[in-house]
Design an enzyme around this catalytic site. Sequence first.
Site, PDB file in Angstrom:
ATOM      1  N   PHE B 234       0.787  -1.275   0.005  1.00  0.00           N
ATOM      2  CA  PHE B 234       0.016  -0.176  -0.033  1.00  0.00           C
ATOM      3  C   PHE B 234       0.647   1.331   0.035  1.00  0.00           C
ATOM      4  CE2 PHE B 234      -2.292  -3.523   1.897  1.00  0.00           C
ATOM      5  CZ  PHE B 234      -3.423  -3.783   1.212  1.00  0.00           C
ATOM      6  N   THR B 464      -2.760  -6.866  -7.126  1.00  0.00           N
ATOM      7  CA  THR B 464      -3.845  -6.074  -7.897  1.00  0.00           C
ATOM      8  C   THR B 464      -4.254  -6.746  -9.273  1.00  0.00           C
ATOM      9  OG1 THR B 464      -1.983  -4.489  -8.927  1.00  0.00           O
ATOM     10  CG2 THR B 464      -3.022  -3.821  -7.174  1.00  0.00           C
ATOM     11  N   ARG B 585     -11.102   3.675 -18.961  1.00  0.00           N
ATOM     12  CA  ARG B 585     -11.569   2.477 -19.469  1.00  0.00           C
ATOM     13  C   ARG B 585     -11.181   1.562 -18.431  1.00  0.00           C
ATOM     14  NH1 ARG B 585     -12.730   0.751 -24.229  1.00  0.00           N
ATOM     15  NH2 ARG B 585     -11.519   2.315 -25.059  1.00  0.00           N
ATOM     16  N   LYS B 590     -13.063  -7.271 -13.109  1.00  0.00           N
ATOM     17  CA  LYS B 590     -12.931  -8.437 -11.943  1.00  0.00           C
ATOM     18  C   LYS B 590     -11.654  -7.813 -11.250  1.00  0.00           C
ATOM     19  CE  LYS B 590     -13.466 -13.075 -10.952  1.00  0.00           C
ATOM     20  NZ  LYS B 590     -13.492 -14.624 -11.619  1.00  0.00           N
ATOM     21  N   GLN B 595     -10.217  -3.782  -6.597  1.00  0.00           N
ATOM     22  CA  GLN B 595      -9.091  -2.643  -6.130  1.00  0.00           C
ATOM     23  C   GLN B 595     -10.120  -1.519  -5.457  1.00  0.00           C
ATOM     24  OE1 GLN B 595      -5.471  -1.290  -7.731  1.00  0.00           O
ATOM     25  NE2 GLN B 595      -5.638  -2.468  -9.607  1.00  0.00           N
ATOM     26  N   GLU B 662      -5.972   3.667  -6.341  1.00  0.00           N
ATOM     27  CA  GLU B 662      -6.025   4.612  -5.108  1.00  0.00           C
ATOM     28  C   GLU B 662      -7.550   5.425  -4.843  1.00  0.00           C
ATOM     29  OE1 GLU B 662      -1.619   4.856  -5.947  1.00  0.00           O
ATOM     30  OE2 GLU B 662      -2.413   6.007  -4.159  1.00  0.00           O
TER      31      GLU B 662
END
Lengths: 329, 698
Positions: B234, B464, B585, B590, B595, B662
């Site tokens: 993170f 991610t 985009r 998924k 995220q 984020e």
Amino acid sequence: MRPFRYERANDVSGAVALLAGTPNGAFLGGGTNLVDLMRLDVARPELLVDVRRLTSDRIEELPDGRVRVGAAVPNSDLAADPLIRARYPAVSEALLSGASGQLRNLATTGGNLLQRTRCVYFQNVSTPCNKRDPGAGCSAIDGHHWDLAILGASEACVATHPSDLAVALVALDAVVLTEGADGERRIPITELHRLPDREPHRDTILQHGELITAVELPPLPWATRSRYRKVRDRASYAFALVSAVVVLDTADGVVRDVRIGLGGVAHRPWRALVAEQALRGGPATEERFRQAAEAELAAARPLPGNAFKVRLARNTLVRTLLDVNEGRR
Amino acid sequence: MTITPRAMGVAVDRFDGAAKVRGEARYAYEQPVDRPLYLYPLTAAVATGRIADIDCGAASAEPGVVAVLTYRNATRTAAIEDGELRILQSDEVAFRGQFIGGVVAETSEIARHAVSLVRVDYEERPHDVELREGRGDLRVPREVQPIFPMDTAEGDVDAALASAPVRVDQTYTTAWNNHNPIEPHTTIATWTGDRFTFYLSTQGVNGIQAAVAALFELGPDRVRVISPYVGGAFGSKARPHADVVLAALAARLVPDRPVKFALTRQQMFSQVGYRPPTVQRVRLGADAGGRLVALAHESIEPTSKLQEFAEHSTRATPTMYAAPNRRTRQRLAALDVPTPTIMRAPGEASGMFALESAMDEMAIACGLDPIEFRIRNDAQRHPHFGLPFSSRNLVACLREGARRFGWDGRDPTPGIRRTAGWLVGTGVAAATYPVLRLPGSMATIRVGPDERYTVLIAAADIGTGTWTALSQVAADALGVRVEQIDLRIGDTAYPKASNEGGSSGITSWGSAICEAADRLRDELARHGGAVPADGLEVTAAMPENPHISRYAMHAFGAQFAEVRVHAEIGEVRVRRQLGVFAVGRVVNPKTARSQLLGGMTMGLSMALHEQSVFDPRFAQVVTQDLATYHIASNADVGAVEVHWIDEDDPYVNPMGTKGVGEIGIVGAAAAIANAVHHATGVRVRDLPITLDKLLPAA
């Protein structure tokens, strides 16, 4: 972690004898707290005597209605036991509100009662702590107050006892069975844990090498009307900021009998005798519940950083009394 | 040039998912190495001072101990600027917990025990660790990215505030937060001959390589860093920290033996940075029609004396609302504390809590619905840059969110909805995050006659979904099926890549891959369109984006929350969170959803739970484990809905993506705080929102 010896004995008396000869040794139950403390260098036993297979892991009803819980019964088994759930629902609720499923599978009934405080200074060997190192001084009293005691604390220690189960057992007047070098004892659980006074390194009255072998719950038919309410910083997996156990017997809107325990407020699981006395024989009303809670908490001496816990304990106790009285779960 | 989405937009399962579930994906500490040794650190027990004496005799004599590392025998490292990395170079102690040595042993248990046998005497000096307003030594941080100046000003804020008919002037504070990925920082470092090999858990192998090469004055080709899988990151794994240096110093003492080093959870609270606490003052002035005439946002924060880091809390403010008079100011105090660092949405997460709380307060003061108030003040052009937005869909997110959440008909009166003893309220907040591109990425593409494309780039997958999403990007860049792509990432043996940070991964790495794909097409054309028998290989760097000087590029979003607050006890439960985002985009619905959902959950955790309690006497975070540093548990998370709107942005990069890592956390805490106010009438301006702040006074 320091090097240590690990031993198993054939029976309880063998385990007691092993530890009796080693002043700096400890019994190992589930290890969910002790092993953490060893990693942190807080606990430094030279010898661990594994007692997990020595004491009973059964829950049995005695002919006179008492229920005996072996010290090795895992917290998860005790919480799920049909007899416990039916007769002493607060015990089950208290257990299920603590730790996690994995920890409850490992943690034992005896070990749960003997877990150490989670005071952040106690668990950090780089800060002074009288409980860890008698005479070193208390870092908590001028430090982070959030989890600390509001009742029964001393200049030497302001830590709280972390067990949920112990709060329920204190309210139910459970009895702890032990075996030590001087033989067997039956100790009312209300007398097992100590207030810190000038010896905060002693959590309980147990002698060195004295092993909890079982816990007995007395027959208490009205304990079916009981509840454990836990208030904490998140919805799960946190120690109690404040918790309350209420066992209530009413008839025609009058309190016939009541048992109250409070957690997260003191160095030991707190039996609220003052509040009980104030309630017995009186009307089961919110006003009386509030007066009783305030009477119990009149002795509270919070620190600047946890003054809110007095109101929190009062409101939690009142809410729990109301919920039990109104039959809400 | 934009690429045509075929693989992009498809919810492809993670390629590495099954291997991770089966435990076959090897993380840094699990890499098989021969004859490993184990490192345990020795940490400073004072906040500031110097080591008067250090006695390693007992530790050295312990069976199984191979080396005891201190400043006395550590390799001299180069005087690089980042003081956080210059450990074991003198007897000075800069913060409590700083690494001052370590033991290397045959087992981790021996190493840990031996460290407890090292005796250190200190000459302690008084420490300065308390952040407060009015300190005389507050300074302006240096700019990290020139396009985001630390101070901005336009018009006459003071005059506009003085004459505004409606004003809000409040101070908001956020807590010290620590990174707690499931996998702590781990390293295996080996020094062989004249070179290092590292297995690491990192957001960027090249950043580690550059730092180690600079410190040890080696050519980068003599530092190999491998990091295929990362168990969560993170921001603490974005830049190298002292743990990597300590492992490298230890490896230098024991050539040819791999040194394994994993931080304990407790050490994570002092070694790898943190989100610094902030004190933020927001002043808003509005006219009678609910239009902002003035907006001032100031933030003060701590940094360390070793290395400057600024949580740029006011960064988002000039992007959000059209107020003709504006001012933002950042100030830092350098203290005797560990060095803070990037943590998910650094700046925006803290700053948008303050700004979006103040916007809620102002909407109420103006008698306007908070969504309507935001729409009235939506900026058409970027207020600070004066540029049009490449795309800006804040209003669309607010409206879509309102529709999905069931906002219409909401009674704004606080404290009047009650169910079974719980007060109920709803809140909204806006979110934004800039479209960042980090310089320096290159990509190589190889193709053989079998029409399989190997794409090499030293990018990171921190959990991610880079393995999957970047393969989808590569497939569309090449105009082939995703099954034809063989992606290789996480190794300095591949062309260098920027860090995974600032939601910039797909933008930066994908742009380099698109450029390489263009070159490959040119090469193929030169070969008459057919792949030669020995294949083709091209390498390209991420090109400049010519649109950057013409458009402001930002993602936006709207966060909604429904909370219940126990009327007598003050417990807060978030029953629902709903987020709608405009993020360009979406490459993989998924992984993108995961995220955004993770960001919103982390925002809930920031709102209600996370707080590192720093004890100024000891200059130490005392809540240094997961039992006392609370992160939202599953039971705290209610229904979380994640949506995005279709957004076609041809300017941001060839993929049309804006980044999703984020923005999910941005505004989440404000939405919850605003909902708590709606439920109770209590405005909590200091995070986290703990129950003592909501417990009835009587």
